[in-house]
Design a protein around this motif. Structure first.
Motif, PDB file in Angstrom:
ATOM      1  N   ILE A  51     -38.567 -59.160 -88.161  1.00  0.00           N
ATOM      2  CA  ILE A  51     -38.802 -57.768 -88.542  1.00  0.00           C
ATOM      3  C   ILE A  51     -40.275 -57.605 -88.872  1.00  0.00           C
ATOM      4  N   SER A  52     -40.832 -56.478 -88.464  1.00  0.00           N
ATOM      5  CA  SER A  52     -42.246 -56.218 -88.667  1.00  0.00           C
ATOM      6  C   SER A  52     -42.555 -55.963 -90.137  1.00  0.00           C
ATOM      7  N   ARG A  53     -43.827 -55.868 -90.424  1.00  0.00           N
ATOM      8  CA  ARG A  53     -44.272 -55.678 -91.804  1.00  0.00           C
ATOM      9  C   ARG A  53     -43.661 -54.433 -92.445  1.00  0.00           C
ATOM     10  N   SER A  54     -43.614 -53.379 -91.700  1.00  0.00           N
ATOM     11  CA  SER A  54     -43.102 -52.115 -92.240  1.00  0.00           C
ATOM     12  C   SER A  54     -41.588 -52.012 -92.146  1.00  0.00           C
ATOM     13  N   GLY A  55     -40.999 -52.858 -91.333  1.00  0.00           N
ATOM     14  CA  GLY A  55     -39.562 -52.777 -91.086  1.00  0.00           C
ATOM     15  C   GLY A  55     -39.200 -51.896 -89.911  1.00  0.00           C
ATOM     16  N   GLY A  56     -40.193 -51.311 -89.278  1.00  0.00           N
ATOM     17  CA  GLY A  56     -39.920 -50.390 -88.197  1.00  0.00           C
ATOM     18  C   GLY A  56     -39.598 -51.032 -86.864  1.00  0.00           C
ATOM     19  N   ASN A  57     -39.913 -52.293 -86.718  1.00  0.00           N
ATOM     20  CA  ASN A  57     -39.647 -53.010 -85.474  1.00  0.00           C
ATOM     21  C   ASN A  57     -38.857 -54.277 -85.756  1.00  0.00           C
ATOM     22  N   THR A  58     -37.827 -54.488 -84.958  1.00  0.00           N
ATOM     23  CA  THR A  58     -37.018 -55.693 -85.080  1.00  0.00           C
ATOM     24  C   THR A  58     -36.806 -56.301 -83.704  1.00  0.00           C
ATOM     25  N   ASN A  59     -36.548 -57.581 -83.664  1.00  0.00           N
ATOM     26  CA  ASN A  59     -36.119 -58.201 -82.414  1.00  0.00           C
ATOM     27  C   ASN A  59     -35.180 -59.353 -82.714  1.00  0.00           C
ATOM     28  N   THR A  69     -28.012 -58.025 -88.020  1.00  0.00           N
ATOM     29  CA  THR A  69     -29.016 -57.009 -88.325  1.00  0.00           C
ATOM     30  C   THR A  69     -29.965 -57.538 -89.380  1.00  0.00           C
ATOM     31  N   ILE A  70     -31.244 -57.498 -89.069  1.00  0.00           N
ATOM     32  CA  ILE A  70     -32.267 -57.892 -90.037  1.00  0.00           C
ATOM     33  C   ILE A  70     -32.833 -56.639 -90.695  1.00  0.00           C
ATOM     34  N   SER A  71     -33.108 -56.726 -91.985  1.00  0.00           N
ATOM     35  CA  SER A  71     -33.696 -55.607 -92.710  1.00  0.00           C
ATOM     36  C   SER A  71     -34.558 -56.164 -93.829  1.00  0.00           C
ATOM     37  N   ARG A  72     -35.346 -55.295 -94.431  1.00  0.00           N
ATOM     38  CA  ARG A  72     -36.204 -55.736 -95.526  1.00  0.00           C
ATOM     39  C   ARG A  72     -36.361 -54.615 -96.536  1.00  0.00           C
ATOM     40  N   ASP A  73     -36.696 -55.019 -97.760  1.00  0.00           N
ATOM     41  CA  ASP A  73     -36.988 -54.079 -98.831  1.00  0.00           C
ATOM     42  C   ASP A  73     -38.306 -54.525 -99.446  1.00  0.00           C
ATOM     43  N   ASN A  74     -39.385 -53.864 -99.070  1.00  0.00           N
ATOM     44  CA  ASN A  74     -40.705 -54.298 -99.543  1.00  0.00           C
ATOM     45  C   ASN A  74     -40.877 -54.087-101.045  1.00  0.00           C
ATOM     46  N   ALA A  75     -40.136 -53.168-101.611  1.00  0.00           N
ATOM     47  CA  ALA A  75     -40.219 -52.956-103.063  1.00  0.00           C
ATOM     48  C   ALA A  75     -39.594 -54.113-103.833  1.00  0.00           C
ATOM     49  N   LYS A  76     -38.665 -54.802-103.201  1.00  0.00           N
ATOM     50  CA  LYS A  76     -37.980 -55.927-103.843  1.00  0.00           C
ATOM     51  C   LYS A  76     -38.442 -57.278-103.318  1.00  0.00           C
ATOM     52  N   ASN A  77     -39.408 -57.277-102.416  1.00  0.00           N
ATOM     53  CA  ASN A  77     -39.880 -58.532-101.813  1.00  0.00           C
ATOM     54  C   ASN A  77     -38.724 -59.332-101.229  1.00  0.00           C
ATOM     55  N   ALA A  78     -37.910 -58.654-100.446  1.00  0.00           N
ATOM     56  CA  ALA A  78     -36.711 -59.307 -99.931  1.00  0.00           C
ATOM     57  C   ALA A  78     -36.473 -58.958 -98.472  1.00  0.00           C
ATOM     58  N   VAL A  79     -35.857 -59.898 -97.776  1.00  0.00           N
ATOM     59  CA  VAL A  79     -35.426 -59.685 -96.401  1.00  0.00           C
ATOM     60  C   VAL A  79     -33.970 -60.134 -96.312  1.00  0.00           C
ATOM     61  N   TYR A  80     -33.227 -59.469 -95.441  1.00  0.00           N
ATOM     62  CA  TYR A  80     -31.788 -59.703 -95.358  1.00  0.00           C
ATOM     63  C   TYR A  80     -31.383 -59.955 -93.906  1.00  0.00           C
ATOM     64  N   LEU A  81     -30.264 -60.633 -93.759  1.00  0.00           N
ATOM     65  CA  LEU A  81     -29.666 -60.811 -92.437  1.00  0.00           C
ATOM     66  C   LEU A  81     -28.174 -60.550 -92.568  1.00  0.00           C
ATOM     67  N   SER A  99     -44.634 -64.552 -91.736  1.00  0.00           N
ATOM     68  CA  SER A  99     -45.691 -64.657 -90.738  1.00  0.00           C
ATOM     69  C   SER A  99     -46.712 -63.548 -90.925  1.00  0.00           C
ATOM     70  N   LEU A 100     -47.991 -63.888 -90.743  1.00  0.00           N
ATOM     71  CA  LEU A 100     -49.034 -62.867 -90.838  1.00  0.00           C
ATOM     72  C   LEU A 100     -49.194 -62.068 -89.551  1.00  0.00           C
ATOM     73  N   THR A 101     -48.345 -62.332 -88.550  1.00  0.00           N
ATOM     74  CA  THR A 101     -48.372 -61.487 -87.371  1.00  0.00           C
ATOM     75  C   THR A 101     -47.839 -60.109 -87.739  1.00  0.00           C
ATOM     76  N   LEU A 102     -48.132 -59.137 -86.928  1.00  0.00           N
ATOM     77  CA  LEU A 102     -47.770 -57.750 -87.243  1.00  0.00           C
ATOM     78  C   LEU A 102     -46.278 -57.491 -87.051  1.00  0.00           C
ATOM     79  N   TYR A 103     -45.745 -57.980 -85.933  1.00  0.00           N
ATOM     80  CA  TYR A 103     -44.372 -57.637 -85.592  1.00  0.00           C
ATOM     81  C   TYR A 103     -43.376 -58.770 -85.780  1.00  0.00           C
ATOM     82  N   GLY A 104     -43.849 -59.917 -86.201  1.00  0.00           N
ATOM     83  CA  GLY A 104     -42.974 -61.076 -86.256  1.00  0.00           C
ATOM     84  C   GLY A 104     -43.012 -61.779 -84.918  1.00  0.00           C
TER      85      GLY A 104
END
Length: 124
Positions: A51-59, A69-81, A99-104
């Motif tokens: 998932i990308s930094r903003s959460g707008g892109n997934t693969n 489904t992958i998702s993230r909550d940047n306010a909680k510093n968390a990512v989910y599957l 990863s410091l890449t933009l989109y993962g």
């Protein structure tokens, strides 16, 4: 010290669901794309989802597309599957990574930090 801590693994019957979580101690969590990988003994670690930094892109890998489904909550510093319709072949240790890449990325060496993993076992 950067820490990624996975949770939510366990034993589930085929067709069931599990939700994995990854808590990150990264100070600038939103600057990192996040990924999930999995590994079984004797095999290479394989890409599952990113998932990308903003959460707008997934693969997703072809083997999980439509079920996970992958998702993230940047306010909680968390990512989910979210894993649905689980199959015995999904049995593995699941790792989250940052990863410091933009989109993962689907490539292991493009990830800078890794968690310790959580075991997922799907019985038939």
């Amino acid at each position: 010290q950067v820490q990624l801590v996975e949770s939510g693994g366990g034993l589930v019957q085929a067709g069931g669901s599990l939700r994995l979580s990854c808590a990150a101690s990264l100070r600038t969590f939103s600057r990192y794309a996040m990924g999930w990988f999995r590994q079984v003994p004797g095999k290479e670690r394989e890409f599952v989802a990113a998932i990308s930094r903003s959460g707008g892109n997934t693969n997703y890998s072809d083997s999980v597309k439509g079920r996970f489904t992958i998702s993230r909550d940047n306010a909680k510093n968390a990512v989910y599957l979210q894993m649905n319709s689980l199959k015995p072949e999904d049995t593995a240790v699941y790792y989250c990574a940052a990863s410091l890449t933009l989109y993962g990325s689907r490539v292991l060496y493009e990830y800078d930090y890794w968690g310790q993993g959580t075991q997922v076992t799907v019985s038939s």
